[in-house]
Design a protein around this motif. Structure first.
Motif, PDB file in Angstrom:
ATOM      1  N   LEU A   6       7.169  -8.621 -27.502  1.00  0.00           N
ATOM      2  CA  LEU A   6       7.056  -7.197 -27.825  1.00  0.00           C
ATOM      3  C   LEU A   6       6.233  -6.973 -29.088  1.00  0.00           C
ATOM      4  CD1 LEU A   6       7.948  -4.485 -26.727  1.00  0.00           C
ATOM      5  CD2 LEU A   6      10.019  -4.667 -28.115  1.00  0.00           C
ATOM      6  N   ILE A   7       6.443  -7.810 -30.099  1.00  0.00           N
ATOM      7  CA  ILE A   7       5.684  -7.701 -31.352  1.00  0.00           C
ATOM      8  C   ILE A   7       4.211  -8.007 -31.096  1.00  0.00           C
ATOM      9  CG2 ILE A   7       5.342  -8.749 -33.628  1.00  0.00           C
ATOM     10  CD1 ILE A   7       8.421  -9.048 -33.779  1.00  0.00           C
ATOM     11  N   LEU A   8       3.917  -9.051 -30.319  1.00  0.00           N
ATOM     12  CA  LEU A   8       2.528  -9.390 -30.003  1.00  0.00           C
ATOM     13  C   LEU A   8       1.850  -8.271 -29.213  1.00  0.00           C
ATOM     14  CD1 LEU A   8       2.834 -13.182 -29.120  1.00  0.00           C
ATOM     15  CD2 LEU A   8       1.799 -12.164 -31.158  1.00  0.00           C
ATOM     16  N   MET A   9       2.578  -7.667 -28.288  1.00  0.00           N
ATOM     17  CA  MET A   9       2.016  -6.543 -27.525  1.00  0.00           C
ATOM     18  C   MET A   9       1.749  -5.341 -28.432  1.00  0.00           C
ATOM     19  SD  MET A   9       4.115  -6.830 -23.929  1.00  0.00           S
ATOM     20  CE  MET A   9       3.604  -5.236 -23.388  1.00  0.00           C
ATOM     21  N   ALA A  10       2.622  -5.102 -29.388  1.00  0.00           N
ATOM     22  CA  ALA A  10       2.430  -3.991 -30.329  1.00  0.00           C
ATOM     23  C   ALA A  10       1.196  -4.236 -31.198  1.00  0.00           C
ATOM     24  CB  ALA A  10       3.675  -3.809 -31.186  1.00  0.00           C
ATOM     25  N   ILE A  11       1.010  -5.471 -31.638  1.00  0.00           N
ATOM     26  CA  ILE A  11      -0.168  -5.809 -32.451  1.00  0.00           C
ATOM     27  C   ILE A  11      -1.437  -5.648 -31.620  1.00  0.00           C
ATOM     28  CG2 ILE A  11      -1.361  -7.708 -33.614  1.00  0.00           C
ATOM     29  CD1 ILE A  11       1.433  -8.693 -34.534  1.00  0.00           C
ATOM     30  N   ALA A  12      -1.400  -6.131 -30.382  1.00  0.00           N
ATOM     31  CA  ALA A  12      -2.572  -5.991 -29.505  1.00  0.00           C
ATOM     32  C   ALA A  12      -2.888  -4.519 -29.250  1.00  0.00           C
ATOM     33  CB  ALA A  12      -2.330  -6.722 -28.197  1.00  0.00           C
ATOM     34  N   ALA A  13      -1.873  -3.701 -29.077  1.00  0.00           N
ATOM     35  CA  ALA A  13      -2.092  -2.263 -28.855  1.00  0.00           C
ATOM     36  C   ALA A  13      -2.724  -1.616 -30.078  1.00  0.00           C
ATOM     37  CB  ALA A  13      -0.789  -1.584 -28.499  1.00  0.00           C
ATOM     38  N   CYS A  14      -2.346  -2.057 -31.269  1.00  0.00           N
ATOM     39  CA  CYS A  14      -2.936  -1.493 -32.499  1.00  0.00           C
ATOM     40  C   CYS A  14      -4.429  -1.779 -32.579  1.00  0.00           C
ATOM     41  CB  CYS A  14      -2.227  -2.056 -33.728  1.00  0.00           C
ATOM     42  SG  CYS A  14      -0.553  -1.412 -33.932  1.00  0.00           S
TER      43      CYS A  14
END
Length: 177
Positions: A6-14
């Motif tokens: 979830l954290i990696l997906m949030a970073i990628a979305a940013c």
């Protein structure tokens, strides 16, 4: 594990909301200040396959678009050409909106005037005469010159340069019985 994904997906979305730079093509570049573009309104799916089929006695209306983002103190003149095996004056005529026959200049070019360099669309009219059948091309390049990505100038003066699009430089008019 779910938290890490979830954290990696949030970073990628940013990263999708950031840009490398504000690329404002031509804005403020004095070299691009007086460069304009001209081409046919219908692009023909990038294959120059825009075709008008008309019968003898009919007139094809072909839209040409002038691209400009500023109003100027000068007028811009662009050119179009007609090429093919059909004979102008015998098989077809280039006419204005009222049906008056237009004549090309000494180099074979027909001109369109764009007052104050204001963008817009104007029409070219090809009237089929009661003679031969066949095809002709209306082009934004001189058909006697080789077309390449480096040879894109349609019109140039001391005040401006007009470039043609190499992707939509011609339309075909088929004259049938």
């Amino acid at each position: 594990m779910k938290k890490i994904i979830l954290i990696l997906m949030a970073i990628a979305a940013c990263y999708t909301f950031t840009a490398c730079s504000d690329d404002e093509w031509g804005n403020g570049d004095p070299a691009m200040e007086h460069i304009y573009y001209v081409g046919f309104l219908d692009w023909g799916k990038l294959k120059n396959d825009v075709v008008f089929n008309i019968k003898q006695g009919e007139t094809a209306t072909i839209a040409i678009q002038f691209h400009s983002e500023r109003v100027r103190s000068y007028n811009v003149v662009t050119y179009y050409y007609v090429g093919g095996t059909l004979v102008r004056g015998t098989d077809y005529q280039i006419v204005d909106e009222a049906g008056n026959v237009l004549q090309p200049d000494t180099s074979g070019a027909f001109s369109i005037n764009w007052p104050q360099a204001i963008k817009g669309v104007k029409n070219v009219y090809v009237k089929a005469l009661n003679a031969s059948v066949g095809s002709l091309n209306v082009l934004t390049f001189d058909p006697k010159q080789e077309i390449s990505y480096t040879n894109i100038t349609n019109s140039i003066t001391n005040d401006y340069e007009v470039r043609s699009f190499t992707q939509n430089y011609k339309v075909t008019v088929n004259i049938k019985k």
